[in-house]
Structures are given as structure tokens and as C-alpha cells.
Design a protein around this motif. Sequence first.
Motif, mmCIF file in Angstrom:
data_model
loop_
_atom_site.group_PDB
_atom_site.id
_atom_site.type_symbol
_atom_site.label_atom_id
_atom_site.label_comp_id
_atom_site.label_asym_id
_atom_site.label_seq_id
_atom_site.Cartn_x
_atom_site.Cartn_y
_atom_site.Cartn_z
ATOM 1 N N PHE A 331 0.856 -1.325 0.170
ATOM 2 C CA PHE A 331 -0.087 -0.026 -0.013
ATOM 3 C C PHE A 331 1.036 1.174 -0.175
ATOM 4 O O PHE A 331 0.164 2.507 0.050
ATOM 5 C CB PHE A 331 -0.968 0.083 1.329
ATOM 6 N N GLU A 332 2.044 1.145 -0.218
ATOM 7 C CA GLU A 332 3.155 2.149 -0.085
ATOM 8 C C GLU A 332 2.732 3.444 -1.284
ATOM 9 O O GLU A 332 2.765 4.512 -0.778
ATOM 10 C CB GLU A 332 4.322 1.991 -0.265
ATOM 11 N N GLY A 333 2.143 2.871 -2.363
ATOM 12 C CA GLY A 333 1.875 3.905 -3.374
ATOM 13 C C GLY A 333 0.819 4.781 -3.136
ATOM 14 O O GLY A 333 0.694 5.990 -3.168
ATOM 15 N N VAL A 334 -0.339 4.005 -2.772
ATOM 16 C CA VAL A 334 -1.608 4.528 -2.551
ATOM 17 C C VAL A 334 -1.224 5.413 -1.099
ATOM 18 O O VAL A 334 -1.907 6.740 -0.974
ATOM 19 C CB VAL A 334 -2.543 3.587 -2.018
ATOM 20 N N ALA A 335 -0.361 5.087 -0.093
ATOM 21 C CA ALA A 335 -0.396 6.206 1.080
ATOM 22 C C ALA A 335 0.342 7.328 0.673
ATOM 23 O O ALA A 335 0.142 8.245 1.089
ATOM 24 C CB ALA A 335 0.406 5.222 2.337
ATOM 25 N N SER A 336 1.486 7.279 -0.253
ATOM 26 C CA SER A 336 2.257 8.178 -0.564
ATOM 27 C C SER A 336 1.274 9.300 -1.520
ATOM 28 O O SER A 336 1.532 10.583 -1.269
ATOM 29 C CB SER A 336 3.369 7.883 -1.768
ATOM 30 N N GLU A 337 0.511 8.736 -2.221
ATOM 31 C CA GLU A 337 -0.466 9.551 -2.848
ATOM 32 C C GLU A 337 -1.244 10.424 -1.914
ATOM 33 O O GLU A 337 -1.907 11.482 -2.256
ATOM 34 C CB GLU A 337 -1.253 8.597 -4.054
ATOM 35 N N ALA A 338 -1.763 9.781 -0.922
ATOM 36 C CA ALA A 338 -2.780 10.216 -0.062
ATOM 37 C C ALA A 338 -1.912 11.074 1.133
ATOM 38 O O ALA A 338 -2.544 11.462 2.130
ATOM 39 C CB ALA A 338 -3.444 9.270 0.528
ATOM 40 N N ARG A 339 -0.487 11.233 0.812
ATOM 41 C CA ARG A 339 0.474 11.871 2.022
ATOM 42 C C ARG A 339 0.240 11.229 3.520
ATOM 43 O O ARG A 339 -0.090 12.167 4.150
ATOM 44 C CB ARG A 339 0.006 13.537 1.676
ATOM 45 N N VAL A 340 -0.266 10.031 3.420
ATOM 46 C CA VAL A 340 -0.155 9.517 4.677
ATOM 47 C C VAL A 340 0.751 8.288 5.029
ATOM 48 O O VAL A 340 1.341 7.661 3.875
ATOM 49 C CB VAL A 340 -1.490 8.520 4.623
ATOM 50 N N ALA A 341 1.494 8.428 6.228
ATOM 51 C CA ALA A 341 2.307 7.396 6.661
ATOM 52 C C ALA A 341 1.925 6.142 7.250
ATOM 53 O O ALA A 341 0.935 6.260 7.991
ATOM 54 C CB ALA A 341 3.468 8.150 7.390
ATOM 55 N N ILE A 342 2.514 5.162 7.024
ATOM 56 C CA ILE A 342 2.204 3.883 7.732
ATOM 57 C C ILE A 342 3.325 3.456 8.678
ATOM 58 O O ILE A 342 4.572 3.290 8.296
ATOM 59 C CB ILE A 342 1.922 2.696 6.807
ATOM 60 N N GLU A 343 2.807 3.145 9.932
ATOM 61 C CA GLU A 343 3.842 2.989 11.100
ATOM 62 C C GLU A 343 3.547 1.322 11.671
ATOM 63 O O GLU A 343 2.430 1.162 11.926
ATOM 64 C CB GLU A 343 3.867 4.047 12.032
ATOM 65 N N ILE A 344 4.514 0.532 11.530
ATOM 66 C CA ILE A 344 4.544 -0.965 12.143
ATOM 67 C C ILE A 344 5.287 -0.771 13.424
ATOM 68 O O ILE A 344 6.303 -0.497 13.631
ATOM 69 C CB ILE A 344 4.984 -1.687 11.073
ATOM 70 N N SER A 345 4.612 -1.442 14.397
ATOM 71 C CA SER A 345 5.348 -1.827 15.758
ATOM 72 C C SER A 345 4.722 -3.054 16.434
ATOM 73 O O SER A 345 3.804 -3.731 15.999
ATOM 74 C CB SER A 345 5.190 -0.667 16.905
ATOM 75 N N GLY A 346 5.517 -3.606 17.201
ATOM 76 C CA GLY A 346 5.093 -4.961 17.989
ATOM 77 C C GLY A 346 5.365 -6.240 16.939
ATOM 78 O O GLY A 346 5.902 -6.089 15.861
ATOM 79 N N GLY A 347 5.275 -7.361 17.296
ATOM 80 C CA GLY A 347 5.422 -8.705 16.681
ATOM 81 C C GLY A 347 4.699 -9.772 17.439
ATOM 82 O O GLY A 347 4.609 -9.824 18.622
ATOM 83 N N ALA A 348 4.385 -10.812 16.999
ATOM 84 C CA ALA A 348 4.075 -12.043 17.320
ATOM 85 C C ALA A 348 3.937 -13.216 16.393
ATOM 86 O O ALA A 348 4.309 -12.908 15.211
ATOM 87 C CB ALA A 348 2.516 -11.789 17.787
#
Length: 466
Positions: A331-348
Motif C-alpha cells: 500500500f506504499e504507493g496509495v499511502a504516498s499519493e494520499a500523503r499518509v504514513a504507515i507505521e508498524i510496531s510490535g510482533g507475534a
Amino acid sequence: MRRMSLSARLTATFVAITAACFILVGWLLYRAAEQRIYEQDETNLVLSARHIRRFVAELGSVDDLKAHQDRVTISVLGDPSNALRIVDGAGRIVVDHNAMGYRLDIQSVVPTDQRIVSSMLRTWHDDRGLPIRGVAVVGQLQDGARVTIVVARSLADREVLLRRYGRDMALRLLAGMLAAILLSYVLVRRALRPLHSMATDAATIHAQSLHTRLSAGNAPAELHALSGALNDMLDRLENGFARVWQFTVDLAHDLRTPIGNLRGTNEVALTRPRTSAEYQALLGSNIEECDRVSRTIESVLFLARADNPQFALQRVTLDVEAELERIADYFEGVASEARVAIEISGGATIDADRELFRRAVGNLLSNALRYTPPEQVIKLVAGEANGTVTVAVENPGAGIPAEHLEKLFDRFYRVDRSRSDSASSTGLGLSIVKSIMELHGGRVTVESQLRGITRFVLWFPARRTS
């Protein structure tokens, strides 16, 4: 072969139980009467033998016995079935009271020094086949002479009495069984009348009258439980019919819009000649509408397959953090076009179907991108606690009113159908997420604050151990 009705089965069961009880009680009564009659006869025979032996012991000689034979025979007088015979040592008959001419058996005798008891009585049959029961004892006169005393009684009259008693009892048992059949059938029919009424009411229920409910009235508690279970089933059927009807209406509405757009643009295009560029634009618009129809059809087919109990998951062990990284890259392309950042944290680590996991998180992330303002951050957070793995998708925005939260996962449900970007959504994304979680034995929840954070959480069961 025609099956027996419930009334007939219950009646047959009641009659069989009643007949078994009647027969058992009748047999016990017959045996008790037989035992009582024979015990009384045995007691009389034993007492008569004792009395005669004591009387003989008081006499001086055989001549005295002959002289007092009337006093001897008085013990067996009054019943023609009784017989008495006294024989001296030479085998001569001294006293003989045997009006019916029975054959008296004297092969086994009781000695003078032995007490006469019922167990010493014997049973034999004379030449006519008549059953005789009696006892032979030795009596001693005062002069030392010994005589054999035989006291007996015919059992023929007792057998006749018992046969008559058994026949009368059998007739009464038969009459009681017939009465039991009639009364059982009437009572069973009356007891099952509420069930027949419920069956009649149930036969009138069809697709247009699913709101009708069954009433047990004054029926027994078991039928109230049955009525309640059937009414619960009707509730589920009614809800299911309502959902199918609403689903059909929503599906028709969502398909009608793109199809109408396709028809409208084509009709406009045919009103006059167009340039090549205009036709290319028209074809591009038609392809977009076809894509929307395809997405809707594919989503509907997925939900139909997910509702099938035989739907098979391809479970594998997944590193949740790595999967979230791949989804974010997609979704990086769509997020860049919308000028929105995606942040990931945690794990399992979880056991899940890889494609379905990506689809569930992707649907939530797609929704978050659609409603997140520019220059904001969407957070993908994974964690594990209390045996449960959670994957949360958080985004800032206008938020969702509380009255809509419970309906968000319904098929074709939209918070605001008038939104300009509603055409890009089928209204089935969140329904698909819910179905995917149910297939995995988990659930999805949502929390939202007006002009704050909206948070969707996927709850997965912990990994299964071998």
C-alpha cells in the motif's frame, strides 16, 4: 410400510407395561392362593395323623381299635376327599374310610418315635390318575402291637378350583387389558392434542409469515420446551430471511449503479460521433465500472464460500511483523499519493491462512487510508497477551458515531451512503474481515472517537502446539 403414529406407539407401550404388570400380579396371586390352599390341606393331614396315632396309643389292642373305629374316623369325616386306612401287622385292614376308593400308598412309613411334619407328606396318583397326597405312619397299641395308619386326601378338587380361579383371573386380566387399551388411547390422544395443534400451526408458516410463533398453551412442560426451541429456530430463520432479503436488495442496488453508469455513458456516446480520445476516455470509464462490478461479485462469492462449513483454511506459521511489513509495502504507493504514513510496531507469531490474513489486514488498511487526513500516520500494532494475538489498525480522522459501530460489519453497510468516494467501495470489506476472523476462531472489534482515533483490532487465538 406405514409408520405407527406417536399415539399408537405410546398406547402400545402403556398397554404392554400394564399387561406385564397384570400378568405378574395375577401369577403371584395365583401362586399365593395355590400355596395357601395346599398348605392348609397339608396342615390338616399332619394334624389328623398326629391325632390318630395318639388315640391308637391309648387303646389296648387291635380289638379295641375295631370297637372304637368311629372315634378314629371322626378326624377325616366331613370331606369325601379325605381317606383313612389302618392296617395291622399281618396286613389286614382294621379301619377303612375311603368313600371314593382311592389307592392308598403305604410303601414309606414314619416310625413311632418320629414327629410327623409336612415334609413327610408324599404325592402319588391312583389308577384313575387322580393326584393323592398323604402320609403313612406307624402307631403302637398298649399291648405292643403295631399298626400302619394311612391318612390321605385327593387333590383333584383343589386342581379344579385352581383352574377355575386361574380362568376367572385370566378373563378379568383380559378385560382389564382391553380397558387399559381404550383408556390409554383416549388419554394419549388427549395429552398429544397440544402437539397436533402445534403441528397444525407450524404447517401454516411459510416465507411470508415467519413472524408467526407457536404457542404450547396449557401443554406439558416438555412441549413448552419444544415450542420454545421451535420459536427460537423461527427467530433465526426470520433473521436469516431478513438478512438474505436485505443482502439481495443491497447487492441489486450496488450492481444497478455501475450497470446504469455503463448504459448511460454508452447511450450518450452513441448520440453523435466522437473523437478517438473521447472513445478512449469512455472505454476507460467503462473498465472502471466493470472493475467495481467484478470486485463486488468476487466479494460476494468469497462470503458465500466462507459461510460453507467445509471451507478449508491453509494454516501456516506466520511472523506477524514480517507480514505487516509486506502489506505496508503493497500500500506504499496509495499511502504516498494520499500523503499518509504507515507505521508498524510490535510482533507475534500465529497459525493462520496467509492469504486471508493479508486480505483482512489489507481491507482494514484500505479503509484507514480512505478516511485518514493528509499528513497523518496510520499505525499497525501487533501484540500478544493472555494467550491471544492482536493486530490493530489505528488511524486518526473524523471518527465513527457510536450508533454505527455495531452495524459496521454488516454486509453493504455504509456509515454515509452519500460520500463521494463510496463508489470505490463495495460495502463488503468489513464483512469479509469478520468472516475471515470467524474462520480462524477469532473476532474483530472496533473503537472510535469523534475527531479522534479509530481502532480496529483482530483477535487471533494463540498458536496451537503439537
